[in-house]
Scaffold this active site. Sequence first.
Site, PDB file in Angstrom:
ATOM      1  N   ARG A  41       1.061  -1.160   0.476  1.00 42.55           N
ATOM      2  CA  ARG A  41       0.364  -0.212   0.320  1.00 42.55           C
ATOM      3  C   ARG A  41       0.962   1.088  -0.151  1.00 42.55           C
ATOM      4  NH1 ARG A  41      -4.273   1.126   5.126  1.00 42.55           N
ATOM      5  NH2 ARG A  41      -2.080   0.971   5.620  1.00 42.55           N
ATOM      6  N   LYS A  99      -2.364   6.943   0.702  1.00 44.14           N
ATOM      7  CA  LYS A  99      -1.912   7.377   2.181  1.00 44.14           C
ATOM      8  C   LYS A  99      -0.600   8.363   2.748  1.00 44.14           C
ATOM      9  CE  LYS A  99      -1.616   4.919   6.850  1.00 44.14           C
ATOM     10  NZ  LYS A  99      -2.423   5.168   7.551  1.00 44.14           N
ATOM     11  N   GLU A 152     -15.309   7.170   7.415  1.00 44.56           N
ATOM     12  CA  GLU A 152     -13.781   6.538   7.822  1.00 44.56           C
ATOM     13  C   GLU A 152     -14.149   7.577   9.147  1.00 44.56           C
ATOM     14  OE1 GLU A 152     -10.443   6.494   6.138  1.00 44.56           O
ATOM     15  OE2 GLU A 152     -10.847   8.624   5.425  1.00 44.56           O
TER      16      GLU A 152
END
Length: 351
Positions: A102, A196, A229
């Site tokens: 990721r 991210k 989220e």
Amino acid sequence: MEHKKSDEIAAFEAEKAVYSDFKVHVFSSSSELLERLHEKWSLVKKQPYPAMYSSVYGGIILDPAIMVIPIDDHMVHRGHGVFDTSIIYDGYLYELDVHLDRFLRSASKAKISSPFPRSTLRSILIQMTAVSKCKKGTLRFWLSAGPGNFLLSPAGCPTSAFYAVVIDDDFSQCKEGVKVITSTIPMKSPLFATTKNVNYLPNVLSVMEAEEKGAFASIWVDNEGYIAEGPNVNVAFITQDKELILPSFDKILSGCTALRLLQLAPKLVEQGQLKSVKIADLTVQEAKRAAEMTYVGSTLPLLPIVMWDEQSIGDGKVGELTMALSDLLWEDMVAGDGKQRVPVPYEKLAT
């Protein structure tokens, strides 16, 4: 004329007083500065960062006084960087490869090329963890556009930079419920939410808003009214019909722990405890009618939510199914298969 001159003198004297009240120290050498930094860290009872890696230095650093990055690094002054985290538990790195994959996807979206191939990044992280001698904590790592100047474009930066740090931290399975609020801080757009990256100001403000209202953290709702989220975690719901539902990952970060939960939860379906497991869009109204609700994140692995916007979730107590799911994740972290847990060769690389 004399009046004007007296005003100038008074202004000069006032300015002089300001400067004389606070004298800025000028370090005469790097050794003097390092001595001051060592004095600071000598007061710390336990070193929280037993090891750091810096591609700028070209190696692993064990001295906390020099665990620093350049001020002209574009990750510092432009936020042009990505990061990820892996758990260190009982001498193993949990889901290192999933997080590393990721990490590199985020770097690609941020248009940052790694200074090393994936295999080298992985080797650096394992070696640094081994040298740190840390058996329980977190491993955080960053890719930056690199140091070089204070411009917007990284074109003038000689190379990208890779940093990592081991954080010695104790954590345990979360069994107490928390209170949350719906955040009024605008959430990130899908491009930035699914990458991210180090731009966490919305996340910080979201948590601060919750704390100011006596809550632990918050829940983001997208502009269509669907659950998104938490500030640095995913969120999951168990309906009155015993369905486990996680919001769609189209506009939010696909958490590694959330994805692992989706892989493990069918065990409870097989045992008849859950009816089904799925990803779906949920409105706030639907979500607040859930029997159970929980945050999902690496060090938790689940954190039960018992109240949302002053409204109890279910009976307002930590749910049995939430804890059953938490047990699955915790067991996976503690004694999972080899694919999830990477052994750290402490003895071979001890310093």
